[in-house]
Design an enzyme around this catalytic site. Structure first.
Site: not given
Lengths: 303, 303
Positions: A28, A30, A224, A249
């Site tokens: 991922d 961000d 996702k 995260d």
């Protein structure tokens, strides 16, 4: 394939065992690679170390504000060598989904979102309406004024939109409620995200919920935790999901995506999830491993 | 008290029986009395006829964009004699709710909504922030920029907002997520409403869902179908709910409110609900009676 055991803190031993068992790491962006426009400390070194171990790196982001091309440029600006082919964004996923689902006659798509979605739609042969162009439009609630919308719009794509307004909400709502068969596609439903380095901001989940609230319809989610993007990833890389490790995260998008797809999973605490949220009894999404930040692997990696 | 029998079309007989059994008629406004700024045909005559039969008339609206005072003015402009005391708006309900729930020290309330909420909050002794004042504000997503919010805000009130934007969404979200004990109050959750005469537009349900989507919290709803407003109504009029008839165009707010409060219920088809929606097997909210529009009663009423 949901993990049942408690997540283990990443260590020399389990990291090297994980590393030996996978061929690719999916990241991922961000909260893992960057926050807003700031790289997270140690990321370039961590990515280089994995590449030097022969691992394939893939970037899977729910942030739809950019196209794959725009993301490649962002990586470059941050000093990271990442090619367009290694990037899977929810903007791309939305365009690919529509390419499969919408008839060739229905080429018009209304966008509540930003440039990235429009660019990917155009590449896929669609005509995108709305988006930034409608960012400054206002509505006129006078008597006898009819708000007109394009009756040929066959899908509404909703993603993160920093310029959300009542005009776009009404336009998207009318298409979904009044155009027969019009699809309602969400790039993703992230509640919040690190749009800047210092704090979290409303994510696409905010705009998507707004349209759910007014249409009373549920969207098709292409980002996702939906595994829709995995099909394209498998087509390109020919690596079994069990030979992949998803690093993210967020529990409800990244880790769930990894588990839904049958990958190994690693949660980093450098983004929206805290250790107390991970360990809260109400949380049922358990990654295989967790660590504070991606660069923690540098202390374990053998080069 | 939910009605179990099928709703009956209003007739001479059942209308007069209903009329004899109640002392007050409660009316929703949008879709019953007016659409946007246009009176629905025959409404003045129908209201006059009920008044001449000695019935008490009360107007209970979920539309929070106006205060009771502003509504009284709207009625007057449309040629209807309705006093402020006969009006119960969700803007008023929000202010009353906070007056009961919030400590006297916590006087600051952030508003995603319009003038009506701010005016009622001020009358109740609160300091309202946000609302129209934040309608043109934009956000700056640059690195090192911190979006500041008032840490003393003790409640966020969300209602219909034609000037919804990312600034307000972030402000409200930060208050709810970061200010300890901050309340999340929704004036109502109507999906759509007749903001103009010719079509429906996103209602407060749209803005409320957006904040739910980003905070992952559910609001306290003070408007219909919550019966919170009924307590104030009973205090003022001293009429038993069973001696009241709620007249509305929405099943999930007006009719449900009437049933929750123990009133008789009459659905009019002049607003957002069609006959096919009423009769759809998936609909479980059944009014006692239904008719096309309020003025249908004129043919049955004996003056």
């Amino acid at each position: 394939m949901a993990a049942t055991a408690s997540p283990s803190l990443l260590s020399y031993q389990n990291f090297n065992s994980l590393c030996d068992s996978v061929e690719a790491f999916l990241f991922d962006c961000d909260g893992v690679i960057w926050k807003g426009d700031k790289l997270i400390e140690g990321v370039p070194e961590a990515l280089s170390a994995l590449r030097s171990k022969g691992k394939k790196l893939v970037f899977v982001t729910n942030n739809s504000t950019k196209s794959r091309k725009q993301y490649a440029k962002k990586f470059q600006n941050l000093g990271l060598e990442v090619s367009e082919e290694e990037i899977f964004s929810s903007s791309f996923a939305a365009a690919m989904f529509l390419k499969i689902k919408i008839s060739q006659q229905t080429k018009r798509v209304y966008v509540i979102g930003e440039e990235g979605i429009l660019e990917e739609l155009e590449l896929a042969g669609f005509t995108g309406l709305g988006g930034p162009e409608d960012g400054k439009k206002t509505v006129d609630l006078k008597p006898n004024c009819l708000f007109e919308h394009d009756k040929n719009v066959g899908a509404v794509v909703v993603g993160l939109d920093h310029y959300i307004n009542y005009y776009k909400l009404q336009y998207g709502t009318l298409c979904i409620r009044e155009n027969p068969g019009c699809l309602f596609v969400a790039t993703n439903r992230d509640a919040v995200g690190h749009m800047t380095d210092l704090q979290e901001w409303p994510g696409a989940g905010c705009m998507v919920a707004a349209i759910c609230g007014t249409t009373k319809r549920e969207p098709i989610v292409v980002g996702k935790p939906s595994t829709f993007m995995m099909d394209f990833l498998l087509q390109r890389f020919h690596i079994k999901p069990s030979k992949m490790c998803m690093v993210g995260d967020r529990l409800d998008t990244d880790i769930l995506f990894g588990q839904n797809a049958g990958c190994k999973t690693l949660l980093v605490l450098s983004g929206v999830t805290s250790l107390s949220e991970l360990e809260d009894p109400s949380n049922h999404i358990k990654p295989d491993h967790y660590t504070n930040k991606l660069s923690d692997i540098l202390q374990f990696i053998e080069t």
